[in-house]
Enzyme design. Structure first.
Site, PDB file in Angstrom:
ATOM      1  N   ASP A 141       0.968  -1.104   0.218  1.00  0.00           N
ATOM      2  CA  ASP A 141      -0.012  -0.027   0.008  1.00  0.00           C
ATOM      3  C   ASP A 141       0.985   1.276  -0.097  1.00  0.00           C
ATOM      4  OD1 ASP A 141      -3.272   0.527   0.959  1.00  0.00           O
ATOM      5  OD2 ASP A 141      -1.913   2.160   1.319  1.00  0.00           O
ATOM      6  N   ASP A 199      -7.987  -2.522  -4.909  1.00  0.00           N
ATOM      7  CA  ASP A 199      -9.039  -1.869  -3.990  1.00  0.00           C
ATOM      8  C   ASP A 199      -8.785  -0.437  -4.051  1.00  0.00           C
ATOM      9  OD1 ASP A 199     -11.128  -1.915  -2.498  1.00  0.00           O
ATOM     10  OD2 ASP A 199     -10.205  -2.929  -0.549  1.00  0.00           O
ATOM     11  N   CYS A 208     -15.547   1.081  -3.818  1.00  0.00           N
ATOM     12  CA  CYS A 208     -16.802   1.049  -2.997  1.00  0.00           C
ATOM     13  C   CYS A 208     -17.489   2.283  -3.387  1.00  0.00           C
ATOM     14  CB  CYS A 208     -16.480   0.867  -1.605  1.00  0.00           C
ATOM     15  SG  CYS A 208     -15.349   2.027  -1.021  1.00  0.00           S
TER      16      CYS A 208
END
Length: 434
Positions: free
Chosen positions: A262, A308, A361
């Site tokens: 990340d 993601d 999302c």
């Protein structure tokens, strides 16, 4: 505390949130510290009232023709909790610790007003500047979709198939009222009432032993749609705390190479303990160090790169209604740049014949279909795998699930109204073999 006293406390808290412009979670925490006499049930009930007011902030104010903390709470009790004027009046009787009695205007509003003529952003409870985006994706259904996005979410769990089977956990967690999730073959669901406290999942033996994790069904399905397989080299490029990493590890059955990284090393902090608890032994955590590339040794060799993606989180409004009212247009622009950057990075890591799983999302087109179209224009060596092909090979209810989603040439979209999950967009892109 009596139910009426809880209403008074909620009105006081909403006023604090408005005046001091503090996040609701912070205001609730400080209130609990200052009112230690309130039991856990009281705190849960007051929290539920606050979150429900935030869910229905605009529509409640419209219904009551007033935008005060009290008006929003009264309107919410009708719109979200389904109470009538008499039921609300019984709580607002002016007694000790109770709200003042209803005025004639308040009773009239609760009795006669509706949302029939309310503008779409008001009826759907979302910021007006987002209306064009939601109309673009949902058209005339945007109010119905937004109302579902404002509803209370259940608590979903993902079974860690490295350690357990769903059938066993349905038995061992029966005291929590778990049921199978409608779509995910590895999911469990706990429905929560308006005043319910979140069950202590983290204290359950099954959680402590790593047999189960908290994860929305939509997030579970997004990971499943990536098609990760045992023996593959898989990179989780935006791993964060490791929710998708754990799901990928279970799909791979402990076989193959799983690399998680990340851009923000602080986000990775919880991942080590979570992987250990889940029994994952094939994961390599790459923590960013300085300006160097943590994946410099991996070029065009990954079977799967999962993104993601950093996004606005509009698909998770059910769980964080405070966020939608604090969101500003500038946040979207920042996220779009971040998404383009991480997609370009993933392209360089993917081998010919390999694939990228791009997940947000969010329900906003600029972050989803438009982002994918721009990526393919920059990288014509990639092509979108048709959504129906992605879904078909995965689980028994694939055809029903496919029909429930909103599909486009760029991917598929899950929403609370359509699939009962959080809002998730998934696009699978395959690098062509030259």
């Amino acid at each position: 505390m009596t139910p009426a006293a809880r209403l008074s406390a909620a009105i006081e808290l909403i006023d604090t949130i408005d005046k001091e412009r503090v996040p609701a979670a912070k205001a609730l925490k400080e209130w609990g510290t200052a009112h230690r006499f309130a039991g856990s049930g009281d705190r849960a009930a007051i929290s539920g009232l606050i979150w429900d007011v935030l869910r229905r902030r605009a529509s409640s104010a419209w219904l009551m023709d007033s935008d005060t903390p009290r008006a929003r709470l009264l309107g919410m009790l009708k719109l979200e909790r389904g109470m009538d004027a008499d039921g609300i009046a019984a709580l607002c009787d002016g007694g000790r610790f109770a709200p003042e009695p209803l005025s004639d205007a308040e009773r009239a509003a609760l009795t006669s007003r509706s949302l029939a003529d309310a503008p779409a952003p008001t009826a759907g409870d979302y910021p007006e500047w987002l209306d064009g985006y939601l109309e673009q994706v949902f058209g005339d259904d945007r109010v119905a979709e937004a109302v579902a996005m404002a509803s209370r979410a259940p608590l979903d769990l993902r079974v860690n198939t490295l350690k357990a089977k769903r059938e066993k956990l349905l038995h061992s967690l029966a005291h929590l009222g778990v049921t199978p999730t409608p779509w995910s073959p590895i999911g469990l669901r706990i429905e929560l009432g308006a005043d319910a406290r979140n069950p202590g999942i983290h204290a359950e033996e099954d959680f402590i032993k790593g047999a189960v994790e908290v994860q929305d069904e939509g997030s579970q399905l997004a990971a499943l749609l990536s098609g990760a397989k045992p023996g593959e080299q898989v990179i989780d490029l935006c791993a964060g705390a490791g929710g998708k990493t754990l799901a990928l590890a279970a799909m791979m059955g402990g076989k193959g190479r799983l690399i998680a990284t990340d851009h923000d090393k602080r986000q990775l902090a919880p991942i080590y303990e979570r992987l250990s608890r889940a029994g994952v032994h094939n994961a390599d955590i790459r923590t960013p160090k300085g300006e160097g590339d943590t994946l410099a040794d991996i070029r065009a060799s990954a079977d799967l790169v999962l993104i993601d993606a950093p996004c606005t989180g509009t698909g998770t409004w059910r769980r964080n209604p405070d966020a939608k009212w604090r969101m500003r247009p500038g946040a979207l622009e920042v996220r779009l740049k971040d998404q383009a950057t991480v997609l370009d990075r993933a392209a360089a890591l993917t081998k010919p014949g390999g694939r990228i799983a791009y997940i947000t999302c969010s329900v906003l087109p600029p972050e989803n279909g438009e982002q994918i179209r721009s990526f393919v224009a920059r990288h014509p060596e990639f092509a979108v795998v048709p959504p129906e092909q992605t879904v078909t090979a995965l689980w028994d209810r694939a055809e029903e699930f496919s029909a429930a989603t909103l599909q486009s040439a760029e991917g598929l979209l899950m929403t609370p109204r359509r699939t009962g999950t959080d809002g998730f967009f998934v696009s699978i892109l395959r690098r062509q073999v030259s």
